[in-house]
Design a protein around this motif. Structure first.
Motif, short mmCIF file in Angstrom:
data_model
loop_
_atom_site.label_atom_id
_atom_site.label_comp_id
_atom_site.label_asym_id
_atom_site.label_seq_id
_atom_site.Cartn_x
_atom_site.Cartn_y
_atom_site.Cartn_z
N MET A 136 -1.12 13.18 16.68
CA MET A 136 -1.29 13.49 18.10
C MET A 136 -2.37 12.59 18.72
SD MET A 136 0.35 15.32 20.12
CE MET A 136 1.18 16.37 18.94
N ILE A 154 -2.62 18.08 26.10
CA ILE A 154 -1.41 18.90 26.28
C ILE A 154 -0.24 18.06 26.76
CG2 ILE A 154 -1.73 19.70 28.66
CD1 ILE A 154 -1.09 22.53 26.99
N VAL A 155 -0.54 17.04 27.52
CA VAL A 155 0.53 16.13 27.91
C VAL A 155 1.10 15.45 26.65
CG1 VAL A 155 1.08 13.97 29.10
CG2 VAL A 155 -0.24 15.74 30.27
N HIS A 157 1.20 16.74 23.70
CA HIS A 157 2.05 17.76 23.08
C HIS A 157 3.43 17.78 23.73
CE1 HIS A 157 -1.12 20.65 21.12
NE2 HIS A 157 -1.25 19.40 20.71
N ALA A 158 3.42 17.71 25.04
CA ALA A 158 4.68 17.79 25.77
C ALA A 158 5.56 16.59 25.44
CB ALA A 158 4.43 17.86 27.27
N PHE A 160 5.42 14.69 22.75
CA PHE A 160 5.82 14.85 21.36
C PHE A 160 6.99 15.83 21.25
CE2 PHE A 160 4.97 17.15 17.25
CZ PHE A 160 5.32 16.11 16.40
N SER A 161 6.84 16.96 21.91
CA SER A 161 7.89 17.98 21.92
C SER A 161 9.20 17.41 22.43
CB SER A 161 7.53 19.14 22.84
OG SER A 161 6.36 19.77 22.40
N ALA A 162 9.10 16.74 23.54
CA ALA A 162 10.31 16.23 24.18
C ALA A 162 11.06 15.30 23.24
CB ALA A 162 9.94 15.51 25.47
N ILE A 192 12.87 9.98 28.79
CA ILE A 192 11.62 10.71 28.59
C ILE A 192 10.43 9.80 28.89
CG2 ILE A 192 10.16 11.83 26.85
CD1 ILE A 192 12.50 13.59 27.68
N VAL A 195 10.09 9.27 32.73
CA VAL A 195 9.53 10.39 33.51
C VAL A 195 8.05 10.59 33.22
CG1 VAL A 195 11.74 11.59 33.79
CG2 VAL A 195 10.27 12.17 31.85
N PHE A 196 7.64 10.34 32.01
CA PHE A 196 6.21 10.48 31.71
C PHE A 196 5.42 9.34 32.35
CE2 PHE A 196 5.03 14.03 29.03
CZ PHE A 196 6.26 14.58 28.70
N LYS A 199 4.83 9.98 36.00
CA LYS A 199 3.73 10.93 36.19
C LYS A 199 2.39 10.20 36.25
CE LYS A 199 1.03 14.52 33.95
NZ LYS A 199 0.87 15.46 35.06
N ALA B 162 14.10 18.08 25.90
CA ALA B 162 12.66 18.23 25.98
C ALA B 162 12.27 19.70 25.83
CB ALA B 162 12.14 17.67 27.29
N GLY B 165 12.75 20.90 22.37
CA GLY B 165 11.72 20.33 21.51
C GLY B 165 10.43 21.12 21.55
N SER B 169 8.83 22.45 18.12
CA SER B 169 7.52 21.90 17.78
C SER B 169 6.41 22.93 17.77
CB SER B 169 7.15 20.77 18.75
OG SER B 169 8.19 19.82 18.84
N TYR B 170 6.55 23.93 18.59
CA TYR B 170 5.42 24.86 18.72
C TYR B 170 5.72 26.35 18.58
CZ TYR B 170 2.87 20.70 19.93
OH TYR B 170 2.31 19.47 19.87
N LEU B 188 3.64 23.93 28.31
CA LEU B 188 4.35 22.68 28.03
C LEU B 188 5.59 22.58 28.91
CD1 LEU B 188 4.02 22.55 24.12
CD2 LEU B 188 2.83 21.14 25.82
N GLU B 198 8.47 14.63 39.28
CA GLU B 198 7.89 13.42 39.84
C GLU B 198 8.89 12.28 39.82
OE1 GLU B 198 4.22 13.27 37.74
OE2 GLU B 198 3.47 14.95 38.92
#
Lengths: 201, 201, 201, 201
Positions: A136, A154-155, A157-158, A160-162, A192, A195-196, A199, B162, B165, B169-170, B188, B198
Motif C-alpha cells: 500500500m 484511503i484513496v 485503498h480504493a 487497490f480495491s478497484a 480505473i 477516473v482516479f 480526481k 471497483a 473489489g 479486499s476489505y 471506500l 468527477e
DNA sequence: TATGAATGAGCCTTCATTCAT
DNA sequence: AATGAATGAAGGCTCATTCAT
C-alpha cells in the motif's frame, strides 16, 4: 556463541528449503488451480515427501499464505523498480498490477480464499498486514505523486480495491479465453486509472 | 387444457417449494460461511431431508448459483426501486450496493466461488450472464444519467468491478469487526463514487 | 544400484501388504456375498482403515478384479500340479474345477459381476485376458491329451463355458443346501466330462 | 356371485396392467443394463408413477423375477413351437436357445442376479421352480428324442447348464462387438450340441 | 387406484494430517 | 530431518420404498 552460529546456519538452511518448497508450489499453482491441488501433488512437485511439507509449514493454509505474501512482495518489488526514478502514472500502475494478476491467478485466487473464507490466526495475520502495508505504501506513493494530497491512504485503498475487483469480476468471464480476458481487464484498468487521475486534477 | 392448468399448478407448487428451500439456505448462509456448510446442515435448516435437496437441485453448485442469482435479482430490484423517479447518483448507487453486500456476504462469497474456482456448465452460465446483464443495465442507467456518454457499458463494468473489489479486499479485514468493516467499505464506496463522478464532469 | 534395491524392497513390501489385504477380503467374501459387503467391512476384516484400501486399490472394482485374478491363478496352479506327470482326464479336470468353484463362490460370483455388468477399463481387461489365457492353456492341454486334435482352443472354450454354466445354473438352487449343491454340480460336471470324452474317441 | 365375477374382472384388469408394466420394463432392459436402471426410469418407461409399480410388485426384485419368468416362458413356447412335428436336434435346440439369449441379455443377466446374489422368498421360489421345470421338460423331450434313455433329466440339466455357461463366459468378452459375440457363442453352442449328440450314439 | 415428493440410511471416495521408522 | 503409509472423519450423492393426497 558457537551454538548461535550453528543455529543461525541451520535457520538459513531451513529458510532456503522453505523457499524451494514455496517456489515449487508456486510453479504448480501456475499450472493448476490451487484449490484443486492436494498435498501429495505439492510434495511431488517439490520432490519431497508429504511429511516434509509439515516440517516447514504447520498446515497448508500457512503455505498458501506464504505464497500469497511472496506474490505481494514481488509486486511491491516490481513497483519499487518502476519507482526508481519517478513514480509511475496511475495508468502505468494499474496496467502493471493487472498484468501481474493476469499472469498470477494464484494471487487473487488466494486473496479470495483468505478474504472470503479463510481464518488466519494472529501471527499470520500480522505478516499479512505487514506486507500489505508495504504494498500500500507504494500505491500511496503514486497517489501522492499524482498530486492528491488529502486522504491519500484511503484513496490508495480504493484504488487497490478497484483493481482487485476487476479480476474477481472478470478473470473467469465464462466464454472468454485468456487473451480476451487480459484485454478486457486491462481496458478496465485503464478506466480505473483515468477516473482516479481526473480526481487528482 | 385441463392438463396444462394442472401442470401449471404443479409447476407453481414446485417453484414455491424450491423458493422455500432457497430461502432457508440463504438464511443459513447469512449465519455461516457457505463453503463450510454441508448438505446435511442445509437440509436441516430447511426442515427437509437430504434427498429432498436433490429433488430440486442437481447438485449443490446449482443451489449456490440459484442463491447468487437471487441476490443479483434482489439488487437489481432495489436499484429499480431507486430509479423510480430519477436515477440515483453514483454516491447513492455505490452506497446502496456496498450496503447490500455488507448485509449479504454470501453474494460476493459466491461471486468469488464461481469466478475464482467454479466451473459452470452451459445452462447455468446462460442464466448467470442474463442476470448480470440485467444488473449491469441498471448501473449503465446511472452512468448515463450522470452525463457520461461514451463507453458507458465498459465504464459500468469498471464501476461494478471497483465496488466488488472493495468487498473482496476489505470485507474480512483481520482484526476489524463488522461495524468497522461496514464503515470502511462505505467510505471506500464513497471514494469510488467520487472519482467516477468527477470523470463525468 | 542401492536405490534400485531399495525400491525393490519397498515394492516387495507393498506387494506383500497388498497380498494381505487381498487375503482378508477373500476370507470375508467366503463368508459373505461380495456384493453385499461394503468398504468399511472390508477394511475392518483386514484390520486397516478405510483409507488404506485406497492406498492399494484405486477403487473397489480393482480389488474385486484382483481377487478374481488370484482365484484364476490358483486354479491354474492346481491344474499345473495335476499335470505334473500327465494331464488329468476330463473327469478329473471337471471335478477339480467344480470342486474349486464350490469352495470359492466368489470366483463365479465375480465372473458374473464382471461379465454381466462390469465395465473394465483397458489395463484391467489386459490383466484379465492374460490370466484367462493361461487358464485356458491348461484346459487345452487336457483337451489335446484326450486325443482331440482339431479346434482344440474352441473346444476348450466350450468345456470351460459348460463348467461355469453348471455353477451359475445350480450353485444357489433354491431349497438345496450346500452339500446337495456340491453333489449335484459334481454330478453335472461328470456328465459334461463324459460327453466331451466321447467326442474325443 | 356377483362379487366373484367382479373380483374376477378386477383380477383380469390387474393382471393386464401388470403385464403392461412388465412389457415396458422388458423393452427398457433391452436397451439398458437392468442393474443400472432405477425405479424412476422404469416408471417413466411404463408411463406410470413410481408408486404404481409398488401397487403391482412388492419390490423391484419381484418385478425382475417376473421378467425372468416371462422370458423362460417365452423360450418354452419357442421350443414348443419347434416341437410341433418332431423334436429339434441338439444342434437346433442349442442354436435356438443361444440365439434367444443373444437377443435377450436380460435373461441371463437376471439368472446371474438371482443365482449369484438374490435371495428369493418362498412364493417366488415356487414360481421359479415351476417355470424352470416346464423349460426343462422341453429340453428333456429333445434329449429323449435324441435317443438318450438313461438319466435324461440330469443330462438335460447338464445341457442347460452348458448353454448358460456360454453366455456368462463370453457374452461380454471385452474387445468384441455384438456380432462377434453372437458368432462365437453360436459356435460354442454348436460344439456343445455335437458333444451331447455323440454321447447319444 | 394412482400419484410423486419426501425420506434417510447407506454408499464410495477423498485428503489433510500424523507418527513410527 | 525426511519419509510416506496409515488414518478416519467428512463429504456429496443415490435410490428403493413409503404415504398423504
Amino acid at each position: 556463541m558457537t551454538e548461535n552460529r550453528f543455529n543461525h546456519l541451520k535457520r538459513k538452511e531451513r529458510d532456503e528449503r522453505r523457499r524451494l518448497l514455496l517456489e515449487s508450489a508456486r510453479d504448480l499453482f501456475a499450472r493448476k488451480d490451487f484449490l484443486k491441488v492436494n498435498v501429495r501433488e505439492i510434495s511431488k512437485a517439490a520432490g519431497v515427501s508429504v511429511g516434509t511439507i509439515y516440517n516447514y509449514y504447520a498446515d497448508l493454509d500457512e503455505l498458501f499464505l506464504d505464497i500469497f505474501l511472496k506474490s505481494a512482495e514481488e509486486i511491491t518489488q516490481i513497483l519499487d523498480h518502476e519507482n526508481r526514478e519517478e513514480f509511475p502514472s496511475f495508468e502505468r500502475l494499474c496496467k502493471i498490477y493487472i498484468s501481474y494478476l493476469n499472469q498470477n491467478m494464484t494471487f487473487y485466487q488466494m486473496m479470495g480464499h483468505f478474504m472470503l473464507g479463510g481464518e488466519l490466526s494472529v501471527e499470520p495475520t500480522k505478516k499479512l498486514n505487514h506486507i500489505m502495508r508495504l504494498l500500500m505504501d507504494r500505491i500511496e506513493g503514486c497517489v501522492r505523486a499524482m498530486g492528491i494530497q488529502k486522504d491519500t491512504r484511503i484513496v490508495s485503498h480504493a484504488l487497490f480495491s478497484a483493481l482487485n475487483g476487476i479480476m474477481i469480476s472478470y478473470a473467469r468471464y465464462p466464454g472468454r479465453n485468456t487473451e480476451e480476458i487480459r484485454r478486457h481487464t486491462l481496458k478496465l484498468a485503464g478506466i480505473i486509472a483515468k477516473v482516479f487521475e481526473e480526481k487528482s486534477n
